[in-house]
Design an enzyme around this catalytic site. Structure first.
Site, short mmCIF file in Angstrom:
data_model
loop_
_atom_site.label_atom_id
_atom_site.label_comp_id
_atom_site.label_asym_id
_atom_site.label_seq_id
_atom_site.Cartn_x
_atom_site.Cartn_y
_atom_site.Cartn_z
N SER A 98 38.76 40.82 36.24
CA SER A 98 37.89 40.93 37.41
C SER A 98 37.33 42.35 37.53
CB SER A 98 38.68 40.51 38.66
OG SER A 98 37.82 40.33 39.76
N ASP A 220 36.37 29.19 37.99
CA ASP A 220 36.23 30.47 38.69
C ASP A 220 35.13 30.36 39.74
OD1 ASP A 220 36.00 33.11 39.52
OD2 ASP A 220 36.37 33.91 37.51
N HIS A 247 39.86 31.91 38.95
CA HIS A 247 39.71 33.36 38.85
C HIS A 247 41.07 34.05 38.77
CE1 HIS A 247 37.54 37.16 39.54
NE2 HIS A 247 38.58 37.51 40.28
#
Length: 275
Positions: A98, A220, A247
């Site tokens: 991320s 995600d 995610h």
């Protein structure tokens, strides 16, 4: 754990990092609101016998103490490079999740002489209007209502199959644990969310020369898969790997993420195989 001084916007950051293991360097960069050890615990445990692992806490996270206020992408990259060098690494593989994927990618672009390979999970090129709206909401909730922030993150970060498998008690227990974590890191989470909103790697990506694996989670909803497709299109010779899950793959299915990271590293250096 070691601490290294890092010049950043507004002064000097006392960057806290974990270092463990032996062998070639492997730097792990955590996502928003996490810490190096918290984000990457299973991978650190599994690969410490094959790599010297360095996992820095970015500004606003863990034991790192920075001047406060906004920070730039260059500030975040500086933390990665300073921790690696302070740990004695001349070159290293870098893995990010991320926000950490963004920072890892920028590190590979800005310091190609240091980076042997790049693995990026749930990364993106530039924050579009939907993502900016999302990260502004994160900033607000981080400072005003960590419990609501925790519930929203659970509902958006986990994959479909994980959410279907949970009962109400599981939701409540996990939400309570995440709330406690976020409640102790309100300012850092908000500032990292602000950094997310300003991401733009467009000009840097052509300068990534290291072998690159971009991992995209099918479910995600925080950084949808089309963002990873764009990363692969813009990074020379990058390879895309699609995996199931959401995610929050490092927490949702750490074994799967570990396997894919290890396979990428072993393709580059078969002597590091656990076989």
């Amino acid at each position: 754990m070691p601490v290294v001084d890092v010049p950043v916007s507004g002064g000097t950051s006392k960057a806290h990092y974990l270092v463990t293991g032996s062998g070639p360097g492997l730097v792990l960069v955590h996502g928003t609101g996490a810490t190096g050890e918290g984000n990457w615990g299973p991978l650190i445990k599994a690969l410490g016998d094959r790599y010297t692992i360095v996992a820095p806490d970015l500004p606003g996270s863990g034991g790192t103490r920075d001047p406060g206020g906004p920070f730039t992408l260059h500030d975040l990259v500086a933390h990665v490079v300073a921790a690696a060098r302070d740990a004695g690494l001349d070159r290293f593989h870098v893995v990010g999740h991320s926000l950490g994927a963004v920072v890892a990618t920028a590190t590979a672009a800005l310091h190609p002489d240091l980076v042997n390979s790049l693995t990026a999970h749930a990364g993106w090129v530039r924050s579009d209007p939907q993502m900016v709206f999302q990260f502004e909401l994160w900033q607000h909730l981080a400072r005003t209502d960590p419990a609501a922030m925790a519930r929203m993150m659970l509902l958006t970060a986990m994959g479909k199959e994980t959410l279907r498998a949970w009962d109400r008690t599981t939701f409540e227990q996990v939400a309570a644990a995440v709330t406690e974590l976020l409640d102790g890191a309100r300012d850092g989470l908000a500032r990292q969310s602000a950094a997310n909103a300003g991401v733009d790697l467009t000009g840097l990506l052509p300068h990534v020369t290291a072998p690159t694996l971009v991992i995209s989670s099918a479910d995600d909803r925080i950084v949808p898969p089309h963002h990873q497709h764009e990363l692969v299109d813009r990074i020379p010779h990058a390879r895309l790997l699609r995996v199931p899950g959401g995610h929050g793959l490092p927490a949702e299915n750490p074994e799967l993420l570990l396997t894919k990271v290890a396979e990428h590293l072993e393709r580059l250096d078969p002597s590091r195989s656990c076989a």
